[in-house]
Design an enzyme around this catalytic site. Structure first.
Site, PDB file in Angstrom:
ATOM      1  N   ALA A  84      22.436 -57.983   8.738  1.00  0.00           N
ATOM      2  CA  ALA A  84      22.723 -57.749   7.342  1.00  0.00           C
ATOM      3  C   ALA A  84      21.593 -58.838   6.445  1.00  0.00           C
ATOM      4  O   ALA A  84      20.927 -59.470   7.204  1.00  0.00           O
ATOM      5  CB  ALA A  84      24.229 -57.915   6.769  1.00  0.00           C
ATOM      6  N   HIS A  85      21.589 -58.684   5.058  1.00  0.00           N
ATOM      7  CA  HIS A  85      20.646 -59.508   4.277  1.00  0.00           C
ATOM      8  C   HIS A  85      20.780 -61.062   4.397  1.00  0.00           C
ATOM      9  O   HIS A  85      21.995 -61.596   4.549  1.00  0.00           O
ATOM     10  CB  HIS A  85      20.569 -59.048   2.917  1.00  0.00           C
ATOM     11  CG  HIS A  85      22.027 -59.086   2.244  1.00  0.00           C
ATOM     12  ND1 HIS A  85      22.125 -58.445   0.921  1.00  0.00           N
ATOM     13  CD2 HIS A  85      23.228 -59.679   2.610  1.00  0.00           C
ATOM     14  CE1 HIS A  85      23.368 -58.664   0.459  1.00  0.00           C
ATOM     15  NE2 HIS A  85      23.970 -59.147   1.478  1.00  0.00           N
ATOM     16  N   ASN A  86      19.776 -61.771   4.546  1.00  0.00           N
ATOM     17  CA  ASN A  86      19.706 -62.955   4.661  1.00  0.00           C
ATOM     18  C   ASN A  86      20.496 -63.639   5.932  1.00  0.00           C
ATOM     19  O   ASN A  86      20.501 -64.968   5.753  1.00  0.00           O
ATOM     20  CB  ASN A  86      20.360 -63.838   3.375  1.00  0.00           C
ATOM     21  CG  ASN A  86      19.560 -63.609   2.250  1.00  0.00           C
ATOM     22  OD1 ASN A  86      19.914 -62.618   1.340  1.00  0.00           O
ATOM     23  ND2 ASN A  86      18.342 -64.164   2.091  1.00  0.00           N
ATOM     24  N   GLN A  98      16.688 -56.352  -4.049  1.00  0.00           N
ATOM     25  CA  GLN A  98      16.631 -56.961  -2.779  1.00  0.00           C
ATOM     26  C   GLN A  98      15.302 -57.406  -2.688  1.00  0.00           C
ATOM     27  O   GLN A  98      14.325 -56.551  -2.398  1.00  0.00           O
ATOM     28  CB  GLN A  98      17.197 -56.135  -1.495  1.00  0.00           C
ATOM     29  CG  GLN A  98      18.667 -55.780  -1.646  1.00  0.00           C
ATOM     30  CD  GLN A  98      19.730 -56.853  -1.474  1.00  0.00           C
ATOM     31  OE1 GLN A  98      19.926 -57.497  -0.468  1.00  0.00           O
ATOM     32  NE2 GLN A  98      20.267 -56.870  -2.732  1.00  0.00           N
TER      33      GLN A  98
END
Length: 345
Positions: free
Chosen positions: A241-243, A200
């Site tokens: 969460a991511h992005n 990540q």
């Protein structure tokens, strides 16, 4: 106005909120209160004539009222938005419990970190290499600030918050205790040998005037940033969460989960326990009712509920129909029985 003061005149409070005072300008106010807990030296508010009746029967010395209220048995301040005016006044009576100018001797600060002026750095704070801390920032006990983190002016970070490397936090941000910003996103590739971690490599960007509740997690992007835009308010126990891209002035209530790469528009409201699937977009000014699951893009301005989330009016019709199912099943069985009897005859 001086926030160190513990009392203000009615005239000063009216000036603070840009309201019109009707009554004694020299009345001394020492705090805010609800109607039930009011005293002659406190200010309360009434959003309409019904609540004004209750306020007039209270002990409050000063009442904030809508502009259409022209007179009262109480001293009043007439404003466009009484609740907002009350909040602004209340902020001037709220104690700054975390404001302790200086750097505690137990704090561990890298020699390459840049620390602003008038900061309050509490016991056992750790500030890693090349971090940049703005002016008047408050870091409560046990805060960890990772390498390369940037924190803007007047931001308050409560106890035991973890801010991982390369996170960028704007000015006037509040982050409550136990929250983790910049933890790894949940990214894995699976083959016959198992689950393999995807590095990540992005970061998190939190813009100005954001407030984040306790025990929230905001994951760093896989590549590129996870973004919380200005003015957004996030409740406790939320997972971003991511992005994910959270738009301006969103309201995200407790126990919401937003999956990766989803984009929330401006002024989106997610009520408690809403789940949002990944890689979708929610339009500006959309509202998702509590407990709903959003699985596809939503237009702007909608009010959705249910699982999967859809138009709230349709969901209400479906719920009403479900409540009739036992009755309908009983009628179907009766009809089947009659048909069988007719066939036998």
């Amino acid at each position: 106005m001086d926030r160190e003061k513990n009392s203000y005149t009615a005239r000063e409070l009216a000036h603070l909120v840009g309201g019109e005072l009707v009554g004694d300008p020299d009345l001394v106010i020492k705090g805010v209160s609800g109607v039930g807990e009011s005293r002659p030296d406190t200010v309360t508010f009434a959003e309409n004539s019904t609540y004004l009746d209750k306020a007039e029967q209270s002990r409050a010395g000063l009442v904030i009222v809508p502009e259409e209220i022209e007179e009262s048995s109480k001293n009043i301040i007439r404003v466009k938005n009484p609740r907002l005016a009350f909040a602004r006044i209340a902020s001037h009576f709220a104690p700054d419990m975390l404001y302790r100018p200086g750097i505690d001797e137990t704090a561990v600060i890298s020699s390459t970190a840049c620390i602003g002026e008038d900061v309050s750095i509490h016991p056992h704070v750790v500030i890693d290499k090349e971090a940049v801390i703005g002016d008047r920032v408050i870091l409560a006990p046990g805060v960890y600030v990772g390498p390369g983190v940037e924190i803007g002016d007047d931001t308050v970070i409560h106890a035991n918050v973890v801010i991982e490397y390369d996170t960028v936090i704007g000015s006037n941000v509040i982050i409550h205790g136990g929250t983790v910003i910049g933890s790894d996103g949940y990214g894995f590739v699976t083959d016959e040998k198992g689950h393999h971690k995807i590095p990540q490599l992005g970061n998190v960007i939190i813009e100005d005037n954001v407030e984040i509740g306790a025990n929230v997690t905001v994951d760093r992007g896989t590549s590129g940033p996870t973004v919380i835009k200005q003015g957004t308010k996030i409740d406790n126990l939320v997972q971003v969460a991511h992005n994910v891209q959270v738009g301006e002035e969103n309201l995200i209530v407790a126990q919401v989960g937003v999956a990766g790469s989803t984009r929330l528009g401006r002024r989106v409201t997610l009520a408690g326990k809403v789940g949002v699937a990944g890689h979708i977009e929610l339009g500006d000014n959309s509202t998702i009712a509590a407990g709903s699951i959003v699985t596809k893009n939503t237009p702007s301005g909608v009010f959705y509920s249910g699982n999967p989330a859809h138009d709230h009016r349709e969901e209400l019709k479906e719920q009403a129909a479900k409540r009739r199912l036992p009755e309908l099943l009983k009628k179907v069985k009766e009809l089947e029985k009659r048909i069988q009897e007719l066939e036998r005859s």
